[in-house]
Design an enzyme around this catalytic site. Structure first.
Site, PDB file in Angstrom:
ATOM      1  N   SER A 124       5.636   7.786  -4.916  1.00  0.00           N
ATOM      2  CA  SER A 124       4.328   7.563  -4.304  1.00  0.00           C
ATOM      3  C   SER A 124       3.737   8.892  -3.851  1.00  0.00           C
ATOM      4  CB  SER A 124       4.517   6.649  -3.093  1.00  0.00           C
ATOM      5  OG  SER A 124       3.385   6.695  -2.262  1.00  0.00           O
ATOM      6  N   TYR A 149       8.925   3.903   5.121  1.00  0.00           N
ATOM      7  CA  TYR A 149       8.713   3.595   3.697  1.00  0.00           C
ATOM      8  C   TYR A 149       8.540   4.896   2.907  1.00  0.00           C
ATOM      9  CZ  TYR A 149       6.123   2.696  -0.567  1.00  0.00           C
ATOM     10  OH  TYR A 149       5.716   2.717  -1.884  1.00  0.00           O
ATOM     11  N   LYS A 153      11.001   6.891  -0.084  1.00  0.00           N
ATOM     12  CA  LYS A 153      10.615   7.395  -1.409  1.00  0.00           C
ATOM     13  C   LYS A 153      11.037   8.855  -1.567  1.00  0.00           C
ATOM     14  CE  LYS A 153       8.837   3.736  -3.114  1.00  0.00           C
ATOM     15  NZ  LYS A 153       9.458   3.084  -4.252  1.00  0.00           N
TER      16      LYS A 153
HETATM   17  P1  NAD Z   1       5.871  -5.574  -5.346  1.00  0.00           P
HETATM   18  O1  NAD Z   1       6.399  -5.895  -4.000  1.00  0.00           O
HETATM   19  O2  NAD Z   1       4.821  -6.445  -5.919  1.00  0.00           O
HETATM   20  O3  NAD Z   1       7.063  -5.477  -6.406  1.00  0.00           O
HETATM   21  C1  NAD Z   1       8.364  -5.056  -6.029  1.00  0.00           C
HETATM   22  C2  NAD Z   1       9.331  -6.061  -6.638  1.00  0.00           C
HETATM   23  O4  NAD Z   1      10.667  -5.681  -6.305  1.00  0.00           O
HETATM   24  C3  NAD Z   1       9.131  -7.482  -6.098  1.00  0.00           C
HETATM   25  O5  NAD Z   1       9.090  -8.380  -7.189  1.00  0.00           O
HETATM   26  C4  NAD Z   1      10.358  -7.732  -5.234  1.00  0.00           C
HETATM   27  O6  NAD Z   1      10.733  -9.096  -5.238  1.00  0.00           O
HETATM   28  C5  NAD Z   1      11.389  -6.834  -5.898  1.00  0.00           C
HETATM   29  N1  NAD Z   1      12.464  -6.364  -5.023  1.00  0.00           N
HETATM   30  C6  NAD Z   1      12.339  -5.775  -3.802  1.00  0.00           C
HETATM   31  N2  NAD Z   1      13.547  -5.453  -3.341  1.00  0.00           N
HETATM   32  C7  NAD Z   1      14.453  -5.824  -4.292  1.00  0.00           C
HETATM   33  C8  NAD Z   1      15.856  -5.723  -4.394  1.00  0.00           C
HETATM   34  N3  NAD Z   1      16.590  -5.169  -3.423  1.00  0.00           N
HETATM   35  N4  NAD Z   1      16.457  -6.188  -5.506  1.00  0.00           N
HETATM   36  C9  NAD Z   1      15.730  -6.741  -6.506  1.00  0.00           C
HETATM   37  N5  NAD Z   1      14.400  -6.864  -6.456  1.00  0.00           N
HETATM   38  C10 NAD Z   1      13.772  -6.403  -5.350  1.00  0.00           C
HETATM   39  O7  NAD Z   1       5.363  -4.052  -5.297  1.00  0.00           O
HETATM   40  P2  NAD Z   1       4.543  -3.207  -6.363  1.00  0.00           P
HETATM   41  O8  NAD Z   1       3.222  -2.914  -5.786  1.00  0.00           O
HETATM   42  O9  NAD Z   1       4.658  -3.825  -7.691  1.00  0.00           O
HETATM   43  O10 NAD Z   1       5.373  -1.847  -6.321  1.00  0.00           O
HETATM   44  C11 NAD Z   1       6.376  -1.534  -7.265  1.00  0.00           C
HETATM   45  C12 NAD Z   1       7.010  -0.200  -6.877  1.00  0.00           C
HETATM   46  O11 NAD Z   1       5.999   0.803  -6.837  1.00  0.00           O
HETATM   47  C13 NAD Z   1       7.660  -0.220  -5.500  1.00  0.00           C
HETATM   48  O12 NAD Z   1       8.842   0.557  -5.548  1.00  0.00           O
HETATM   49  C14 NAD Z   1       6.628   0.454  -4.623  1.00  0.00           C
HETATM   50  O13 NAD Z   1       7.214   1.080  -3.506  1.00  0.00           O
HETATM   51  C15 NAD Z   1       6.054   1.485  -5.591  1.00  0.00           C
HETATM   52  N6  NAD Z   1       4.693   1.915  -5.221  1.00  0.00           N
HETATM   53  C16 NAD Z   1       3.716   0.966  -5.062  1.00  0.00           C
HETATM   54  C17 NAD Z   1       2.438   1.353  -4.668  1.00  0.00           C
HETATM   55  C18 NAD Z   1       1.348   0.329  -4.446  1.00  0.00           C
HETATM   56  O14 NAD Z   1       0.357   0.649  -3.789  1.00  0.00           O
HETATM   57  N7  NAD Z   1       1.465  -0.889  -4.990  1.00  0.00           N
HETATM   58  C19 NAD Z   1       2.141   2.728  -4.443  1.00  0.00           C
HETATM   59  C20 NAD Z   1       3.160   3.655  -4.642  1.00  0.00           C
HETATM   60  C21 NAD Z   1       4.443   3.243  -5.031  1.00  0.00           C
HETATM   61  N1  UFG Z   2      -8.396   0.509   4.765  1.00  0.00           N
HETATM   62  C1  UFG Z   2      -9.353  -0.082   5.556  1.00  0.00           C
HETATM   63  N2  UFG Z   2      -9.203  -1.403   5.869  1.00  0.00           N
HETATM   64  C2  UFG Z   2      -8.156  -2.159   5.427  1.00  0.00           C
HETATM   65  C3  UFG Z   2      -7.180  -1.534   4.608  1.00  0.00           C
HETATM   66  C4  UFG Z   2      -7.321  -0.195   4.304  1.00  0.00           C
HETATM   67  O1  UFG Z   2     -10.304   0.558   5.986  1.00  0.00           O
HETATM   68  O2  UFG Z   2      -8.071  -3.354   5.764  1.00  0.00           O
HETATM   69  C5  UFG Z   2      -8.567   1.918   4.391  1.00  0.00           C
HETATM   70  C6  UFG Z   2      -7.435   2.834   4.833  1.00  0.00           C
HETATM   71  O3  UFG Z   2      -7.660   3.302   6.145  1.00  0.00           O
HETATM   72  C7  UFG Z   2      -7.476   3.927   3.777  1.00  0.00           C
HETATM   73  C8  UFG Z   2      -7.948   3.183   2.506  1.00  0.00           C
HETATM   74  O4  UFG Z   2      -8.571   1.993   2.978  1.00  0.00           O
HETATM   75  O5  UFG Z   2      -8.460   4.872   4.102  1.00  0.00           O
HETATM   76  C9  UFG Z   2      -6.813   2.806   1.580  1.00  0.00           C
HETATM   77  O6  UFG Z   2      -5.813   2.091   2.299  1.00  0.00           O
HETATM   78  P1  UFG Z   2      -4.609   1.330   1.568  1.00  0.00           P
HETATM   79  O7  UFG Z   2      -3.797   0.670   2.637  1.00  0.00           O
HETATM   80  O8  UFG Z   2      -5.114   0.489   0.468  1.00  0.00           O
HETATM   81  O9  UFG Z   2      -3.796   2.516   0.883  1.00  0.00           O
HETATM   82  P2  UFG Z   2      -3.087   3.782   1.531  1.00  0.00           P
HETATM   83  O10 UFG Z   2      -3.671   4.972   0.843  1.00  0.00           O
HETATM   84  O11 UFG Z   2      -3.117   3.769   2.999  1.00  0.00           O
HETATM   85  O12 UFG Z   2      -1.565   3.528   1.128  1.00  0.00           O
HETATM   86  C10 UFG Z   2      -1.198   3.374  -0.230  1.00  0.00           C
HETATM   87  C11 UFG Z   2       0.021   2.488  -0.356  1.00  0.00           C
HETATM   88  C12 UFG Z   2       1.219   3.162   0.258  1.00  0.00           C
HETATM   89  C13 UFG Z   2       1.401   4.528  -0.305  1.00  0.00           C
HETATM   90  C14 UFG Z   2       0.129   5.321  -0.136  1.00  0.00           C
HETATM   91  C15 UFG Z   2       0.212   6.689  -0.739  1.00  0.00           C
HETATM   92  O13 UFG Z   2      -0.173   1.274   0.306  1.00  0.00           O
HETATM   93  O14 UFG Z   2       2.351   2.413  -0.099  1.00  0.00           O
HETATM   94  O15 UFG Z   2      -0.933   4.629  -0.775  1.00  0.00           O
HETATM   95  O16 UFG Z   2       0.539   6.563  -2.084  1.00  0.00           O
HETATM   96  F1  UFG Z   2       2.404   5.157   0.355  1.00  0.00           F
END
Ligand code: NAD
Ligand code: UFG
Length: 338
Positions: A124, A149, A153
């Site tokens: 991330s 979190y 990572k």
């Molecule tokens: P998500 O929660 O939709 O998917 C994660 C999946 O992993 C889920 O299906 C959950 O059931 C499964 N899981 C969690 N812990 C587990 C375990 N111990 N064993 C087996 N399965 C498990 O999340 P996502 O948005 O699809 O994210 C996928 C990956 O990308 C995650 O590692 C997340 O940290 C990373 N990531 C996501 C974002 C974002 O904004 N969505 C940003 C940066 C990184």
């Molecule tokens: N925001 C609002 N209102 C809301 C939600 C978010 O104003 O209800 C704003 C936040 O303050 C930020 C922007 O919208 O300025 C984006 O917020 P998100 O929560 O959608 O995303 P972030 O950038 O805060 O976080 C995301 C992922 C994290 C990851 C991070 C950096 O959720 O897991 O990007 O990659 F770590």
């Protein structure tokens, strides 16, 4: 040979599985369903007309992993499984480190024992911490993530770097996602948060459909053009394409590769509200609230390394991200429970 997708029932993982099937790969999904629904994978099978193998289980279960690697001929692992709620990670750090860090250690140990050494890890942009100048490129040192979190990572990145140093047969991609949004163009799979959404786009979308009354905009006094936070939103289908390119790159060359997956374009919260209103034809009422703890003013990628080295570039614009999110929301007002 098959590809193992951990967390393949989740938001990004299910889009990845769909694309792998479309590219004629055999796919094994391991997911505990702690934050997802099997319905996502049923829909993936119905969209592609292909089947996958699903194993319900936890990446921390070493015996299960050993069995899985013994029973399936795995060439590559795409590792999405993890917990991602920033706020919950502050309340339950041990649970988060156990799941995200110990889980990845167990997975790598099982891979090592099975002689499978190609891994793509979902990292991330949070690993950069607060950066003074934009855009963010991979040459910058990692910073101090503001929550457990983010630290989980960063820890996993460090573990994987040491692993590659210790044994040159490993091939690992660390993909640093910026802000994944959107849904598959079919409108059949998308992001389905369990609780009140933490992230901006799912929240906006639930306000537009009438599931929530009003969006809180967390701060309008940041040093950004309109005072609200700026982020690099990337369509989940572009993100998935980046993984396909990264898989090819690490198959060509062992070692560790670090790539930003972003568009290079920043949008403010107010930009996002306006774009969603245009795409959906609905109003998104909002009020200005206090800044959210741990938020940074702005964050967007320099994605040129991925373009140069992987031949990958995000193609879908903000309008596509918003239209696809809205199609998924309208078709599935209650997510997979609809
Ligand atoms: P998500 O929660 O939709 O998917 C994660 C999946 O992993 C889920 O299906 C959950 O059931 C499964 N899981 C969690 N812990 C587990 C375990 N111990 N064993 C087996 N399965 C498990 O999340 P996502 O948005 O699809 O994210 C996928 C990956 O990308 C995650 O590692 C997340 O940290 C990373 N990531 C996501 C974002 C974002 O904004 N969505 C940003 C940066 C990184
Ligand atoms: N925001 C609002 N209102 C809301 C939600 C978010 O104003 O209800 C704003 C936040 O303050 C930020 C922007 O919208 O300025 C984006 O917020 P998100 O929560 O959608 O995303 P972030 O950038 O805060 O976080 C995301 C992922 C994290 C990851 C991070 C950096 O959720 O897991 O990007 O990659 F770590």
């Amino acid at each position: 040979m098959s590809i193992l997708v951990t967390g393949g029932a989740g938001y990004i993982g299910s889009h990845m599985v769909l694309s792998l099937l479309e590219h004629d790969h055999d796919v094994v999904v391991l997911d505990s369903l702690v934050n997802s629904s099997l319905e996502a994978l049923r829909r993936v099978e119905s969209i592609t007309g292909k089947s996958l193998r699903f194993i319900e289980g936890d990446i921390r279960d070493r015996e299960l992993l050993d069995r899985l690697f013994a029973e399936h001929n795995i060439s590559d692992v795409l590792h999405f499984a993890g917990l991602k709620a920033v706020g919950k990670s502050v309340e339950q750090p041990l649970h988060y480190f156990d799941n995200n860090v110990s889980g990845t250690l167990a997975l790598c140990q099982a891979m090592e024992a099975a002689g499978v050494r190609r891994l793509v890890f979902s990292s991330s942009a949070t690993v950069y911490g607060e950066v003074g100048t934009m855009p963010i490129h991979e040459g910058l040192p990692t910073g101090t993530p503001t929550n457990p979190y983010g630290r989980s990572k960063l820890m996993v990145e460090e573990v994987l770097k040491d692993l590659v140093k210790s044994d040159s047969r490993w091939s690992i991609a660390l993909l640093r996602y910026f802000n994944p949004v959107g849904a598959h163009e079919s409108g059949l799979i998308g992001e389905d948060p369990n609780d009140i959404p933490n992230n901006l786009v799912p929240f906006i979308s639930q306000v537009a459909i009438g599931r929530r009354e009003v969006l809180s905009v967390y701060g309008n006094d940041y040093p950004t053009p309109d005072g609200t936070g700026v982020r690099d939103y990337i369509h989940v289908s572009d993100l998935v394409d980046g993984h396909l390119c990264a898989m090819q790159a690490i198959a060509r060359q062992p070692g560790i590769g670090i790539w930003n997956l972003g568009t290079g374009q920043g949008y403010s919260v107010l930009n996002m509200i306006q774009a969603f209103e245009e795409a959906s034809g609905r109003d998104v009422p909002y009020n200005i609230a206090l800044r959210r703890d741990g938020d940074i003013p702005e964050c967007w990628a320099d994605p040129s390394k991925a373009e140069r080295e992987l031949g990958w570039k995000a193609k879908r614009n903000l309008d596509a991200m918003m239209h696809d999110t809205w199609r998924w929301q309208v078709n599935n007002p209650e997510g997979y429970r609809s």
